[in-house]
Design a protein around this motif. Structure first.
Motif, PDB file in Angstrom:
ATOM      1  N   VAL A 107       0.835  -1.207   0.000  1.00 52.86           N
ATOM      2  CA  VAL A 107       0.000   0.000   0.000  1.00 52.86           C
ATOM      3  C   VAL A 107       0.867   1.254   0.000  1.00 52.86           C
ATOM      4  N   ALA A 111       1.088   4.041  -3.040  1.00 49.44           N
ATOM      5  CA  ALA A 111       0.814   5.467  -2.849  1.00 49.44           C
ATOM      6  C   ALA A 111       2.002   6.319  -3.284  1.00 49.44           C
ATOM      7  N   PHE A 200      -7.724  11.047  -2.732  1.00 48.54           N
ATOM      8  CA  PHE A 200      -7.638   9.732  -2.090  1.00 48.54           C
ATOM      9  C   PHE A 200      -8.598   8.744  -2.727  1.00 48.54           C
ATOM     10  N   ARG A 201      -9.801   9.211  -3.074  1.00 52.02           N
ATOM     11  CA  ARG A 201     -10.766   8.307  -3.710  1.00 52.02           C
ATOM     12  C   ARG A 201     -10.302   7.897  -5.093  1.00 52.02           C
ATOM     13  N   ARG A 204      -7.714   5.242  -4.497  1.00 50.53           N
ATOM     14  CA  ARG A 204      -8.238   3.998  -3.933  1.00 50.53           C
ATOM     15  C   ARG A 204      -9.114   3.239  -4.927  1.00 50.53           C
ATOM     16  N   THR A 205      -9.955   3.936  -5.670  1.00 48.31           N
ATOM     17  CA  THR A 205     -10.932   3.258  -6.522  1.00 48.31           C
ATOM     18  C   THR A 205     -10.493   3.089  -7.973  1.00 48.31           C
ATOM     19  N   MET A 208      -5.475   2.102  -7.861  1.00 51.53           N
ATOM     20  CA  MET A 208      -5.078   0.814  -7.295  1.00 51.53           C
ATOM     21  C   MET A 208      -5.630  -0.357  -8.107  1.00 51.53           C
ATOM     22  N   ARG A 209      -6.809  -0.194  -8.680  1.00 54.67           N
ATOM     23  CA  ARG A 209      -7.347  -1.270  -9.529  1.00 54.67           C
ATOM     24  C   ARG A 209      -6.546  -1.410 -10.808  1.00 54.67           C
ATOM     25  N   SER A 212      -3.162  -3.104 -10.086  1.00 51.90           N
ATOM     26  CA  SER A 212      -3.207  -4.353  -9.314  1.00 51.90           C
ATOM     27  C   SER A 212      -2.168  -5.399  -9.738  1.00 51.90           C
TER      28      SER A 212
END
Length: 299
Positions: A107, A111, A200-201, A204-205, A208-209, A212
């Motif tokens: 994580v 970031a 941040f959203r 995160r959404t 990160m996808r 992956s």
């Protein structure tokens, strides 16, 4: 290529055209070399498998590569019963150090890599150069400074003295930046910002996808590094209950001159300790391959 003429006037390839070309001398040499290298790499694994099935007496009296009477079940039971099952504690410690440490490291690397790839700020390349320098620093050079640092806070011989240094992965930051630059389009990020999504959203959404495959690769590499970590626990820990499996097996091996039965337990314990790594690679191998391929892309 010779052509045969059919009676109807059409042409058909000759039998020689359908033959596969014979491998050249260089191909044969390369194959033989790879087989020899593979055999050399797998020989210790074979020795470990064979030796773990032997009794203590057979381990000493029979050649190392030849099997003997099957005692694997007895050896496995003795491994988990010795010293009130301390090996189980070591195994759980390693799973906690490696599993939780790899997750947090992934994580943080994601970031940092996303920020370096997405945001333009003064000193960005200097920060990235420092990260690359961290990849080149060997872990052995950091063990003593880390010990002195944790000693200042009276935090040696604790779980955190092994866990916290494990959550930093310069290689993970490097790979995350390369992958983020290649797989997270700026248009998608700008569209999300126009829709009112916070930074941040978006990370995160969306990021990160898309990242992956690389993040699974970072997790695997960091898992293996933490699982095989020996020097840092050796320097930091004195409490046997906090030992990872690598340090625990080392302590058993160092006592084999007084307690010969520990030699068999050490071998069986080494075999069991390989199982979590193999299972992790098998479960995540397709993501790992995709991440490695992405890491080869230039930013």
């Amino acid at each position: 290529m010779s052509i045969l003429t059919r009676t109807d006037g059409s042409h058909a390839p000759s039998a020689a055209a359908g033959r596969r070309p014979r491998p050249g001398a260089s191909t044969v040499i390369a194959m033989v070399f790879m087989v020899l290298v593979a055999g050399y790499m797998l020989l210790p694994v074979y020795w470990l498998l064979v030796s773990s099935t032997k009794s203590q007496g057979a381990l000493v009296t029979t050649p190392g590569l030849l099997p003997a009477r099957w005692h694997f079940g007895d050896n496995l039971a003795a491994l988990f019963d010795h010293q009130d099952g301390v090996y189980s504690r070591w195994l759980l410690n390693s799973l906690l150090y490696a599993g939780a440490g790899s997750a947090v490291a992934t994580v943080l690397a994601a970031a940092a890599g996303y920020a370096l790839a997405t945001y333009a700020f003064r000193g960005r390349e200097a920060v990235f150069s420092v990260v690359l320098g961290g990849v080149l620093v060997p872990a052995t050079a950091l063990a003593l400074p880390l010990f002195l640092l944790f000693a200042e806070f009276d935090a040696t011989n604790t779980f955190w003295s092994v866990f916290l240094p494990s959550v930093v992965s310069p290689f993970g930051v490097y790979l995350s930046r390369i992958f983020a630059a290649a797989s997270v389009p700026e248009e998608v990020v700008e569209a999300a910002r126009m829709d009112g999504a916070s930074e941040f959203r978006i990370f995160r959404t969306i990021a990160m996808r898309l990242m992956s495959p690389a993040l699974v690769t970072v997790f695997l590499f960091q898992f293996v590094v933490i699982w095989n970590n020996f020097l840092l626990p050796l320097v930091m820990l004195q409490d046997e209950r906090l030992y990872p499996v690598t340090l625990g097996l080392f302590t058993w091996q160092s006592q084999t001159s007084r307690l010969p039965e520990l030699q068999t337990l050490t071998i069986v314990g080494a075999l069991v300790s390989v199982v979590p790594i193999v299972l992790t690679f098998l479960l995540l191998q397709r993501y790992w391959r995709a991440g490695l391929a992405a890491g080869a892309v230039k930013s």
